[in-house]
Design a protein around this motif. Structure first.
Motif, mmCIF file in Angstrom:
data_model
loop_
_atom_site.group_PDB
_atom_site.id
_atom_site.type_symbol
_atom_site.label_atom_id
_atom_site.label_comp_id
_atom_site.label_asym_id
_atom_site.label_seq_id
_atom_site.Cartn_x
_atom_site.Cartn_y
_atom_site.Cartn_z
ATOM 1 N N ILE A 126 0.856 -1.182 0.000
ATOM 2 C CA ILE A 126 0.000 0.000 0.000
ATOM 3 C C ILE A 126 0.896 1.237 0.000
ATOM 4 O O ILE A 126 1.911 1.274 0.687
ATOM 5 C CB ILE A 126 -0.912 -0.007 1.245
ATOM 6 C CG1 ILE A 126 -1.886 -1.182 1.179
ATOM 7 C CG2 ILE A 126 -1.661 1.307 1.382
ATOM 8 C CD1 ILE A 126 -2.628 -1.429 2.472
ATOM 9 N N ARG A 127 0.512 2.246 -0.794
ATOM 10 C CA ARG A 127 1.367 3.430 -0.886
ATOM 11 C C ARG A 127 1.594 4.022 0.503
ATOM 12 O O ARG A 127 0.662 4.279 1.246
ATOM 13 C CB ARG A 127 0.771 4.473 -1.822
ATOM 14 C CG ARG A 127 1.733 5.647 -2.073
ATOM 15 C CD ARG A 127 1.291 6.508 -3.231
ATOM 16 N NE ARG A 127 1.328 5.785 -4.484
ATOM 17 C CZ ARG A 127 2.421 5.584 -5.238
ATOM 18 N NH1 ARG A 127 3.592 6.065 -4.834
ATOM 19 N NH2 ARG A 127 2.358 4.914 -6.363
ATOM 20 N N PRO A 128 2.857 4.257 0.849
ATOM 21 C CA PRO A 128 3.189 4.710 2.210
ATOM 22 C C PRO A 128 3.005 6.208 2.394
ATOM 23 O O PRO A 128 2.752 6.959 1.442
ATOM 24 C CB PRO A 128 4.668 4.326 2.339
ATOM 25 C CG PRO A 128 5.191 4.390 0.938
ATOM 26 C CD PRO A 128 4.048 3.950 0.053
ATOM 27 N N ASP A 129 3.139 6.637 3.645
ATOM 28 C CA ASP A 129 3.138 8.043 4.037
ATOM 29 C C ASP A 129 4.435 8.346 4.773
ATOM 30 O O ASP A 129 5.019 7.467 5.402
ATOM 31 C CB ASP A 129 1.962 8.348 4.973
ATOM 32 C CG ASP A 129 0.619 8.035 4.361
ATOM 33 O OD1 ASP A 129 0.315 8.584 3.289
ATOM 34 O OD2 ASP A 129 -0.132 7.235 4.965
ATOM 35 N N ASP A 130 4.847 9.598 4.713
ATOM 36 C CA ASP A 130 6.026 10.057 5.442
ATOM 37 C C ASP A 130 5.547 10.936 6.591
ATOM 38 O O ASP A 130 5.018 12.021 6.373
ATOM 39 C CB ASP A 130 6.940 10.849 4.500
ATOM 40 C CG ASP A 130 8.240 11.278 5.153
ATOM 41 O OD1 ASP A 130 8.372 11.122 6.391
ATOM 42 O OD2 ASP A 130 9.133 11.779 4.442
ATOM 43 N N TRP A 131 5.757 10.480 7.819
ATOM 44 C CA TRP A 131 5.213 11.170 8.987
ATOM 45 C C TRP A 131 6.202 12.151 9.614
ATOM 46 O O TRP A 131 6.015 12.571 10.752
ATOM 47 C CB TRP A 131 4.701 10.136 10.003
ATOM 48 C CG TRP A 131 3.617 9.329 9.394
ATOM 49 C CD1 TRP A 131 3.726 8.081 8.839
ATOM 50 C CD2 TRP A 131 2.247 9.711 9.203
ATOM 51 N NE1 TRP A 131 2.524 7.672 8.326
ATOM 52 C CE2 TRP A 131 1.591 8.656 8.533
ATOM 53 C CE3 TRP A 131 1.513 10.850 9.541
ATOM 54 C CZ2 TRP A 131 0.241 8.698 8.195
ATOM 55 C CZ3 TRP A 131 0.172 10.895 9.205
ATOM 56 C CH2 TRP A 131 -0.451 9.829 8.531
ATOM 57 N N HIS A 132 7.243 12.547 8.853
ATOM 58 C CA HIS A 132 8.179 13.583 9.324
ATOM 59 C C HIS A 132 9.013 14.040 8.129
ATOM 60 O O HIS A 132 9.939 13.356 7.712
ATOM 61 C CB HIS A 132 9.096 13.030 10.412
ATOM 62 C CG HIS A 132 10.005 14.052 11.016
ATOM 63 N ND1 HIS A 132 10.343 14.032 12.346
ATOM 64 C CD2 HIS A 132 10.640 15.134 10.505
ATOM 65 C CE1 HIS A 132 11.158 15.043 12.618
ATOM 66 N NE2 HIS A 132 11.347 15.716 11.498
ATOM 67 N N LEU A 133 8.717 15.225 7.617
ATOM 68 C CA LEU A 133 9.367 15.690 6.392
ATOM 69 C C LEU A 133 9.634 17.189 6.444
ATOM 70 O O LEU A 133 8.782 17.967 6.866
ATOM 71 C CB LEU A 133 8.465 15.391 5.186
ATOM 72 C CG LEU A 133 8.961 15.895 3.827
ATOM 73 C CD1 LEU A 133 10.221 15.144 3.390
ATOM 74 C CD2 LEU A 133 7.867 15.760 2.775
#
Length: 353
Positions: free
Chosen positions: A11-18
């Protein structure tokens, strides 16, 4: 998760700190994140910092414009905004942020802890009590840079001391406050997050999973491996890797990708931050593959974060292929260049869709 001999589909991921920065730097880097992630928590440590909901919404508009300029298709990527907590953040501002639907966290930078943190908090429980109470009430997560800034504390001990001096009193005072311990770097931090009562989670970067502090000094001082919190001993790297791949829902992906120009990194007083947005998922896949835990990558990258933040899981997928991928030596960055982490080295995975 579906895995084949050569391809890995999650599943397409998310970045939780950018970190996206602003202006021409933002325009240079936002496309890299949008190629791999559906959403990202955007750090607010601009100059001046993003301290109000109005400023956050204006910053969001600039990000959306940069996405359009970069040719990213509408709906492909959603920035999740944050506010920068200060000694003067009000309870009313916390409520406005929550009601906006666009602000998903408030960031604690202890004053002087990292890049652009000079406006950070000087006395969390003393000066921020009303804001913290409002955050607990409305369910707004507190995102913490987990290091003390006391110059008497050794650089490599500042995360462990932060747990003792800040996290334990904070949890006692606000037991239902949602807290994300960002860019975790130590065995001490892992143990704390695993054992903490209440809604506590942590993000882990790819570079802290792959490298220990020796990477800073191989063949000389290597500034592109310098970040804050700094890389730690091998025992800490192994503890982080075990936490990330161990199936706990309390740990999820946060790159802490931080663009600085080559000249500002290769400098007598070089900036802290590793640029990983270009090849983040290749780095994470390499880390999970190193311990035979590719089957845990989807939960860490795509499921745990949405569950903690109360957001839906993404619908589309990302595909990595097992193949040699040589990281570019440099990338454009406004009127300069940025050196990605591990430039010139080869990884065993490449995002192909």
């Amino acid at each position: 998760m579906q895995a084949a001999t050569e391809n890995l589909s999650i599943i397409r991921p998310d970045d939780w700190h950018l970190h996206l920065r602003d202006g021409e730097v933002l325009a240079s880097v936002v496309g890299h994140t949008a190629q791999q992630f559906a959403r990202a928590i955007i750090m607010p440590n601009l100059r001046p910092p993003v301290v109000t909901t109005a400023l956050a919404l204006a910053y969001r508009e600039r990000i959306m414009a940069a996405l359009d300029k970069a040719g990213v298709e509408p709906g492909r990527f959603t920035p999740l905004m944050t506010l920068y907590l200060t000694d003067n953040t009000s309870a009313d501002e916390v409520v406005r942020a929550s009601e906006s639907g666009m602000v998903h966290g408030i960031k604690l930078y202890p004053a002087g802890a990292t890049t652009n943190s000079d406006a950070g908090v000087t006395d969390l429980l003393g000066r921020c009590a009303k804001a913290l109470a409002a955050m607990q009430r409305v369910g707004m997560p507190l995102l913490v840079h987990g290091e003390v800034t006391d110059p008497a504390i050794d650089l490599f001990d500042r995360e462990a001391v932060f747990i003792e001096r800040v996290m334990l009193p904070l949890r006692n005072a606000y037991p239902e406050l949602k807290v994300v311990f960002e860019h975790l770097t130590t065995q001490d931090g892992v143990q704390y997050v695993q054992q903490a009562e209440g809604p506590v989670a942590a993000t882990i970067t790819a570079h802290h999973l792959l490298y220990n502090r020796n990477a800073l000094f191989q063949g000389g001082v290597r500034p592109h491996w310098y970040c804050l919190p700094v890389l730690k001993r091998e025992k800490h790297r192994l503890a982080l890797l075990e936490a990330a791949t161990g199936g706990s829902g309390r740990f999820f992906l946060g790159t802490d990708s931080a663009p600085h120009s080559k000249g500002l990194k290769e400098n007598a007083c070089g900036c802290a931050g590793c640029y990983t947005a270009l090849h983040a998922m290749e780095l994470y896949a390499s880390a999970f593959d190193s311990v035979g835990k590719l089957d845990q990558l989807e939960a860490f990258a795509s499921l745990n974060g949405p569950a903690f933040y109360g957001l839906p899981v993404n619908q589309d997928r990302l595909v990595l292929q097992r193949t040699d991928y040589v990281i570019p030596q440099e990338l454009p960055l406004a009127d300069s260049t940025v050196v990605p982490l591990a430039a010139g080295e080869s990884l065993g995975w490449k995002v192909i869709a």
